[in-house]
Scaffold this motif. Sequence first.
Motif, short mmCIF file in Angstrom:
data_model
loop_
_atom_site.label_atom_id
_atom_site.label_comp_id
_atom_site.label_asym_id
_atom_site.label_seq_id
_atom_site.Cartn_x
_atom_site.Cartn_y
_atom_site.Cartn_z
N LEU A 271 0.84 -1.20 0.00
CA LEU A 271 0.00 0.00 0.00
C LEU A 271 0.88 1.25 0.00
CD1 LEU A 271 -3.02 0.56 0.06
CD2 LEU A 271 -2.91 0.68 2.53
N TRP A 272 1.91 1.21 0.84
CA TRP A 272 2.79 2.38 0.91
C TRP A 272 3.63 2.51 -0.34
CZ3 TRP A 272 3.12 6.76 3.46
CH2 TRP A 272 2.30 6.88 4.59
N LEU A 273 3.97 1.36 -0.95
CA LEU A 273 4.72 1.43 -2.19
C LEU A 273 3.92 2.19 -3.25
CD1 LEU A 273 7.40 0.45 -3.36
CD2 LEU A 273 6.20 -1.50 -4.30
N PHE A 274 2.61 1.90 -3.29
CA PHE A 274 1.73 2.62 -4.22
C PHE A 274 1.81 4.12 -3.95
CE2 PHE A 274 -2.25 4.57 -5.43
CZ PHE A 274 -2.50 4.03 -6.68
N VAL A 275 1.72 4.47 -2.65
CA VAL A 275 1.77 5.89 -2.29
C VAL A 275 3.09 6.50 -2.73
CG1 VAL A 275 1.91 7.44 -0.31
CG2 VAL A 275 0.15 5.69 -0.39
N LEU A 276 4.20 5.77 -2.50
CA LEU A 276 5.51 6.33 -2.86
C LEU A 276 5.64 6.52 -4.36
CD1 LEU A 276 7.87 4.54 -0.34
CD2 LEU A 276 6.98 6.86 -0.31
N VAL A 277 5.16 5.54 -5.14
CA VAL A 277 5.21 5.69 -6.59
C VAL A 277 4.41 6.92 -7.01
CG1 VAL A 277 4.56 4.66 -8.79
CG2 VAL A 277 5.58 3.24 -7.03
N ALA A 278 3.22 7.07 -6.40
CA ALA A 278 2.38 8.23 -6.74
C ALA A 278 3.12 9.52 -6.39
CB ALA A 278 1.06 8.15 -5.99
#
Lengths: 152, 492
Positions: free
Chosen positions: A17-24
């Motif tokens: 979930l946080w990886l998604f946030v970081l990519v965004a």
Amino acid sequence: MPELVLQLTRAGFLALLWLFVLVALRVVRSDLYAASGLRAILPGGGRTAMRAGRSRTARQLLVTHGPLAGSRISLDSRPILIGRADDSTLKLDDDYASTRHARIAQQGEEWYVEDLGSTNGTYLDRAKVTGPTRVPLGVPVRIGKTVIELRS
Amino acid sequence: MAAPGNSVGSAQAQAPDTPAPSPLPTGRGIELVLLAFAAVLVTGALALVEANQEQELTRALLYVGAAYLGLFTAAHLAVRRWAPYADPLILPSVALLNGLGLVMIHRLDLASSDRAALLGSDAPSALLGRQVAWTTIGLALFVAVLAIVRDHRVLSRYAYTAGFAGLILLALPGLLPSSISEVNGAKLWIRFGGVGLQPGEFAKILLIVFFAAFLVQKRELFSTAGRRVLGMELPRARDLAPLLVAWGLSVGVLVFERDLGTSLLFFGIVLVLLYAATERVSWLIIGLSFFVAGSVIAYNLFNHVRVRVQIWLDPFADFSGSGYQIGQALFGLGTGGVGGTGLGAGRPDLVPYAESDFIWSSLGEELGLIGLAAILIVYLVLITRGLRSALAVRDSFGKLLATGLSFAMAMQIFVVIGGVTKLIPLTGLTLPFLSYGGSSLVANYALVALLLRISNAARAPLTRRPAHPQPPLAEASTELVQRPASGQAGRP
């Protein structure tokens, strides 16, 4: 489901979930300068030159086109007079330039070009200079057949 | 942000300086990658729920994930077709939020059918199927808005129509008989057959369109200075009318529909749009004092408002009664703690309306603070991208519209999460995209489609490019006047 697997999948999902946030957020960062938002707000044309010009001050004036191409003038705080007159700082040998054609003067950190009522006009990039206009680094100023630029 | 068009105009008038401008990155590629990432996350979440709820892990899960990806790929293709320069982060954020909402609703379905089996009663109807249907309808509306509204400036021509329609939609549930419009004490529904709609959700968008266009037309009026008080320029008294109308409307919604959240939302939107259009702090202060006055009146006149405030002050005073819902939600958030119990391993179903108004506490129990923070940042990304489009777009109407739409979403999120976590009194609104609720979902998809349309206008390269390459600078045509032989003509 075994306790260990539960804990591992739980942590793994949160990490994803946080990886998604970081990519965004990376996309947000790379987009800060790239897309139109900032460019549309900045006045004037040369955006790359302007960003560079914000941090550095002009140190010399370079003639890039015309009969005097290649000559340089070191800048100090004194204004530069450009024209065919003998007492000009940059004495042009250009049939399309007026006797007292333009003046480039420093105000604070910035340099401004001003047309002195010449016949053929002074152009910053492709826009005709009507009043004192800020000259960013690396943006061509055209006087007759002569083109000059400020360099750091 | 307020006086936009003027300074920007000169920037576009000048031709671009680079001789061969490289095509701007449209961001469609990264959008597709992020959509696929969201699909992986949602499928993973679904698998975790199934595993933790002792369901059989079958290949059907993969099909569900693929169907979800297919649905959003269709939306992505529509964006590619009709808004190729739109912001690449808005659609993936929405997809992730909607997917997580669907997973949580499915998880609560499982819990309620478990409980029904335990009690030996009939299993309640599953909410997931309906929400999936609403998602499909929402995405269809999303595509339709993108396809029909090719230029957001067209909307300003229909400003008064939109305002009128919005007013009617807003007032309709309050005027209809309670048998059609009342659910749980709030009269904000229109129900026919088994389907219920909350017209207020759509009225929100229509009224934002109206106010944005209205303020662009009448901006000078509202920035006309009246008297100066305490170093602040007060607007003239007669210009207060729109604010008074908005205030009256909000109070009307509160009285006739008993809906605290919607009335708060409307007033907030009007206030922020006024502030954004005029850049005058005095509007904010006047509006906030109106708000305080309205709150005091509502507290003293209406019992349901007083009950809400008392629950907020101390939910445990009447834990088994009125404070049960928020009390259980707080226990749920506490049980979740920092890391959460894991998806499917908690008991979020103990909270009444865990799938709609209280989905935030359900997610908090199973994902913990870490997960909630991630979801909040996804919301934040969504809203900042909207506001950034407002800054970047070149026309005033687009600026105000994008500001209003983004702010409406931000305020709704704040009011809901603030209410569930007991920061502010609870008001019944749904979390955009996460909560169960058809009208909210469909309306928010329309809202996001408008935001994408505006961001497309903001990011698209300027169309007024010179068609043919310009001659080199030194040879560029000027009105060259040849100096006569005497050499006197050039002299000033």
